[in-house]
Design a protein around this motif. Structure first.
Motif, PDB file in Angstrom:
ATOM      1  N   VAL A 155       0.832  -1.201   0.000  1.00 57.63           N
ATOM      2  CA  VAL A 155       0.000   0.000   0.000  1.00 57.63           C
ATOM      3  C   VAL A 155       0.866   1.251   0.000  1.00 57.63           C
ATOM      4  CG1 VAL A 155      -1.686   1.346   1.309  1.00 57.63           C
ATOM      5  CG2 VAL A 155      -1.955  -1.138   1.100  1.00 57.63           C
ATOM      6  N   TYR A 156       1.899   1.254   0.834  1.00 58.64           N
ATOM      7  CA  TYR A 156       2.764   2.424   0.957  1.00 58.64           C
ATOM      8  C   TYR A 156       3.633   2.626  -0.280  1.00 58.64           C
ATOM      9  CZ  TYR A 156       6.415   5.563   2.630  1.00 58.64           C
ATOM     10  OH  TYR A 156       7.297   6.613   2.741  1.00 58.64           O
ATOM     11  N   ASP A 157       4.288   1.553  -0.739  1.00 60.40           N
ATOM     12  CA  ASP A 157       5.223   1.685  -1.860  1.00 60.40           C
ATOM     13  C   ASP A 157       4.539   2.183  -3.124  1.00 60.40           C
ATOM     14  OD1 ASP A 157       7.267   0.849  -0.260  1.00 60.40           O
ATOM     15  OD2 ASP A 157       7.502  -1.132  -1.180  1.00 60.40           O
ATOM     16  N   TYR A 158       3.315   1.758  -3.341  1.00 60.90           N
ATOM     17  CA  TYR A 158       2.606   2.136  -4.568  1.00 60.90           C
ATOM     18  C   TYR A 158       1.596   3.249  -4.336  1.00 60.90           C
ATOM     19  CZ  TYR A 158       4.758  -2.012  -6.575  1.00 60.90           C
ATOM     20  OH  TYR A 158       5.672  -2.947  -7.015  1.00 60.90           O
ATOM     21  N   GLN A 159       1.562   3.779  -3.108  1.00 58.86           N
ATOM     22  CA  GLN A 159       0.676   4.896  -2.775  1.00 58.86           C
ATOM     23  C   GLN A 159      -0.742   4.639  -3.287  1.00 58.86           C
ATOM     24  OE1 GLN A 159       1.711   8.003  -0.898  1.00 58.86           O
ATOM     25  NE2 GLN A 159       2.934   6.218  -0.352  1.00 58.86           N
ATOM     26  N   LEU A 160      -1.276   3.509  -2.861  1.00 57.30           N
ATOM     27  CA  LEU A 160      -2.562   3.068  -3.387  1.00 57.30           C
ATOM     28  C   LEU A 160      -3.708   3.888  -2.817  1.00 57.30           C
ATOM     29  CD1 LEU A 160      -2.163  -0.805  -3.207  1.00 57.30           C
ATOM     30  CD2 LEU A 160      -1.792   0.683  -5.183  1.00 57.30           C
ATOM     31  N   PRO A 161      -4.669   4.249  -3.654  1.00 58.73           N
ATOM     32  CA  PRO A 161      -5.889   4.873  -3.127  1.00 58.73           C
ATOM     33  C   PRO A 161      -6.696   3.858  -2.332  1.00 58.73           C
ATOM     34  CG  PRO A 161      -6.132   4.405  -5.469  1.00 58.73           C
ATOM     35  CD  PRO A 161      -4.698   4.106  -5.117  1.00 58.73           C
ATOM     36  N   LYS A 162      -7.656   4.340  -1.571  1.00 58.42           N
ATOM     37  CA  LYS A 162      -8.379   3.480  -0.634  1.00 58.42           C
ATOM     38  C   LYS A 162      -9.070   2.315  -1.326  1.00 58.42           C
ATOM     39  CE  LYS A 162     -11.659   3.702   3.197  1.00 58.42           C
ATOM     40  NZ  LYS A 162     -12.532   4.594   4.013  1.00 58.42           N
ATOM     41  N   ASP A 163      -9.640   2.541  -2.523  1.00 54.76           N
ATOM     42  CA  ASP A 163     -10.377   1.466  -3.166  1.00 54.76           C
ATOM     43  C   ASP A 163      -9.467   0.317  -3.571  1.00 54.76           C
ATOM     44  OD1 ASP A 163      -9.207   3.195  -5.066  1.00 54.76           O
ATOM     45  OD2 ASP A 163     -10.581   2.504  -6.626  1.00 54.76           O
ATOM     46  N   ALA A 187     -18.975 -18.204  -3.728  1.00 55.74           N
ATOM     47  CA  ALA A 187     -18.779 -17.328  -4.888  1.00 55.74           C
ATOM     48  C   ALA A 187     -19.766 -16.174  -4.918  1.00 55.74           C
ATOM     49  CB  ALA A 187     -18.901 -18.137  -6.176  1.00 55.74           C
ATOM     50  N   LEU A 188     -20.906 -16.304  -4.264  1.00 54.35           N
ATOM     51  CA  LEU A 188     -21.945 -15.282  -4.349  1.00 54.35           C
ATOM     52  C   LEU A 188     -21.981 -14.381  -3.127  1.00 54.35           C
ATOM     53  CD1 LEU A 188     -24.830 -17.461  -5.797  1.00 54.35           C
ATOM     54  CD2 LEU A 188     -23.203 -16.025  -7.025  1.00 54.35           C
ATOM     55  N   ALA A 189     -21.096 -14.652  -2.163  1.00 55.42           N
ATOM     56  CA  ALA A 189     -21.121 -13.882  -0.918  1.00 55.42           C
ATOM     57  C   ALA A 189     -20.641 -12.452  -1.142  1.00 55.42           C
ATOM     58  CB  ALA A 189     -20.251 -14.547   0.137  1.00 55.42           C
ATOM     59  N   GLN A 190     -21.152 -11.555  -0.350  1.00 56.45           N
ATOM     60  CA  GLN A 190     -20.635 -10.193  -0.332  1.00 56.45           C
ATOM     61  C   GLN A 190     -19.420 -10.216   0.588  1.00 56.45           C
ATOM     62  OE1 GLN A 190     -21.701  -7.563  -2.122  1.00 56.45           O
ATOM     63  NE2 GLN A 190     -19.980  -6.390  -1.367  1.00 56.45           N
ATOM     64  N   ILE A 191     -18.206 -10.316   0.014  1.00 54.50           N
ATOM     65  CA  ILE A 191     -17.033 -10.580   0.826  1.00 54.50           C
ATOM     66  C   ILE A 191     -16.443  -9.292   1.401  1.00 54.50           C
ATOM     67  CG2 ILE A 191     -16.288 -12.801  -0.101  1.00 54.50           C
ATOM     68  CD1 ILE A 191     -14.758 -11.433  -2.210  1.00 54.50           C
ATOM     69  N   GLU A 192     -16.109  -9.344   2.653  1.00 57.19           N
ATOM     70  CA  GLU A 192     -15.458  -8.238   3.348  1.00 57.19           C
ATOM     71  C   GLU A 192     -14.225  -8.816   4.030  1.00 57.19           C
ATOM     72  OE1 GLU A 192     -18.257  -6.597   5.985  1.00 57.19           O
ATOM     73  OE2 GLU A 192     -19.609  -5.887   4.419  1.00 57.19           O
ATOM     74  N   PHE A 193     -13.102  -8.793   3.313  1.00 53.51           N
ATOM     75  CA  PHE A 193     -11.896  -9.425   3.813  1.00 53.51           C
ATOM     76  C   PHE A 193     -11.190  -8.544   4.839  1.00 53.51           C
ATOM     77  CE2 PHE A 193     -12.211 -11.620  -0.316  1.00 53.51           C
ATOM     78  CZ  PHE A 193     -12.070 -12.921   0.113  1.00 53.51           C
ATOM     79  N   PHE A 194     -10.174  -9.140   5.496  1.00 54.20           N
ATOM     80  CA  PHE A 194      -9.256  -8.368   6.326  1.00 54.20           C
ATOM     81  C   PHE A 194      -8.492  -7.402   5.428  1.00 54.20           C
ATOM     82  CE2 PHE A 194     -10.155 -12.067   8.778  1.00 54.20           C
ATOM     83  CZ  PHE A 194     -10.079 -11.645  10.097  1.00 54.20           C
ATOM     84  N   THR A 195      -8.466  -6.145   5.785  1.00 54.63           N
ATOM     85  CA  THR A 195      -7.726  -5.185   4.979  1.00 54.63           C
ATOM     86  C   THR A 195      -6.289  -5.084   5.466  1.00 54.63           C
ATOM     87  OG1 THR A 195      -8.417  -3.383   6.421  1.00 54.63           O
ATOM     88  CG2 THR A 195      -9.802  -3.851   4.518  1.00 54.63           C
ATOM     89  N   ALA A 196      -5.487  -4.321   4.718  1.00 52.46           N
ATOM     90  CA  ALA A 196      -4.063  -4.275   4.980  1.00 52.46           C
ATOM     91  C   ALA A 196      -3.732  -3.786   6.377  1.00 52.46           C
ATOM     92  CB  ALA A 196      -3.373  -3.383   3.941  1.00 52.46           C
ATOM     93  N   GLY A 197      -4.571  -2.945   6.938  1.00 54.03           N
ATOM     94  CA  GLY A 197      -4.254  -2.374   8.241  1.00 54.03           C
ATOM     95  C   GLY A 197      -4.688  -3.204   9.427  1.00 54.03           C
ATOM     96  N   GLU A 198      -5.339  -4.331   9.176  1.00 53.66           N
ATOM     97  CA  GLU A 198      -5.845  -5.127  10.271  1.00 53.66           C
ATOM     98  C   GLU A 198      -4.895  -6.238  10.619  1.00 53.66           C
ATOM     99  OE1 GLU A 198      -9.620  -6.372   8.837  1.00 53.66           O
ATOM    100  OE2 GLU A 198     -10.643  -4.578   9.560  1.00 53.66           O
ATOM    101  N   LYS A 199      -4.851  -6.569  11.888  1.00 56.07           N
ATOM    102  CA  LYS A 199      -3.954  -7.623  12.360  1.00 56.07           C
ATOM    103  C   LYS A 199      -4.636  -8.374  13.482  1.00 56.07           C
ATOM    104  CE  LYS A 199       0.787  -8.390  13.953  1.00 56.07           C
ATOM    105  NZ  LYS A 199       2.085  -7.780  14.212  1.00 56.07           N
ATOM    106  N   GLU A 200      -4.456  -9.666  13.470  1.00 56.12           N
ATOM    107  CA  GLU A 200      -5.078 -10.502  14.499  1.00 56.12           C
ATOM    108  C   GLU A 200      -4.517 -10.124  15.874  1.00 56.12           C
ATOM    109  OE1 GLU A 200      -5.814 -15.220  15.448  1.00 56.12           O
ATOM    110  OE2 GLU A 200      -4.153 -14.593  14.184  1.00 56.12           O
ATOM    111  N   THR A 201      -5.402 -10.022  16.854  1.00 64.00           N
ATOM    112  CA  THR A 201      -4.960  -9.707  18.208  1.00 64.00           C
ATOM    113  C   THR A 201      -5.104 -10.928  19.083  1.00 64.00           C
ATOM    114  OG1 THR A 201      -7.192  -8.907  18.707  1.00 64.00           O
ATOM    115  CG2 THR A 201      -5.569  -7.285  17.957  1.00 64.00           C
TER     116      THR A 201
END
Length: 201
Positions: A155-163, A187-201
């Motif tokens: 995300v940082y190296d390529y300065q990615l936009p939020k989307d 395949a049909l689920a509305q997927i909401e994955f872990f994003t780059a800023g999230e980390k398991e606690t």
């Protein structure tokens, strides 16, 4: 025969690939997963969950030349009617996405996995992400990384936009891996994955 999930990999012993293979096989069953090996590293009897189907593309189509091999690979993947295709470290698959990526994405859910970068003999950073990550990110549904550090760095190296940053999913920790695999299964689920800023606690 149809495969629910397909992993296209250069070397199935790659740690990121091995984790996904084991986790997906446990979720969908061995017959629901097909591992397509495009490199020469795989040998019959190499560690693999029992019952998982393995196809060596280097034997079946590796002598056709690069252009024809790309076409044959894409048509073979389409024929499997998979719910999801995950490419990890396969140069042939990455190269195939240049001419065929957008057309393939119209009918298939494509994900890519990028391991951590390695240091080359001259001190330079090497890895598939340096060559393919940015130019293929818009084509695929998501990118998997082994940990939050790799995800955040992309995300940082390529300065990615939020989307676009929201397409990168860290698989750090077993719960993150299991959650992503469960959602890949539908395949049909509305997927909401872990994003780059999230980390398991």
């Amino acid at each position: 025969a149809r495969a629910q999930m397909v992993i296209v990999v250069e070397d199935p012993d790659c740690p990121l690939a091995a984790r996904l293979i084991e986790a997906i096989a446990a979720e969908v069953g061995e017959q629901g997963l097909l591992v397509l090996v495009t490199g020469d590293a795989y040998e019959a009897g190499s560690p693999m969950p029992a019952g998982v189907r393995v196809v060596s593309f280097s034997e079946a189509g590796g002598r056709l030349g690069p252009v024809i091999s790309q076409h044959v690979l894409v048509e073979f993947l389409r024929s499997l009617w998979a719910d999801a295709i995950v490419g990890i470290g396969s140069g042939l698959f990455h190269e195939s996405l240049t001419p065929y990526g957008r057309a393939l994405a119209d009918t298939e859910r494509i994900f890519l996995g990028f391991p951590a970068l390695e240091t080359g003999i001259f001190g330079q950073e090497t890895g598939t992400s340096t060559r393919y990550f940015y130019r293929q990110l818009e084509v695929v549904e998501g990118v998997f990384t082994p940990d939050v550090e790799v995800a955040s760095r992309l995300v940082y190296d390529y300065q990615l936009p939020k989307d676009l940053a929201g397409k990168i999913y860290s698989l750090e920790g077993e719960s993150a891996l299991e959650e992503v695999v469960r959602r890949l299964k539908d395949a049909l689920a509305q997927i909401e994955f872990f994003t780059a800023g999230e980390k398991e606690t």
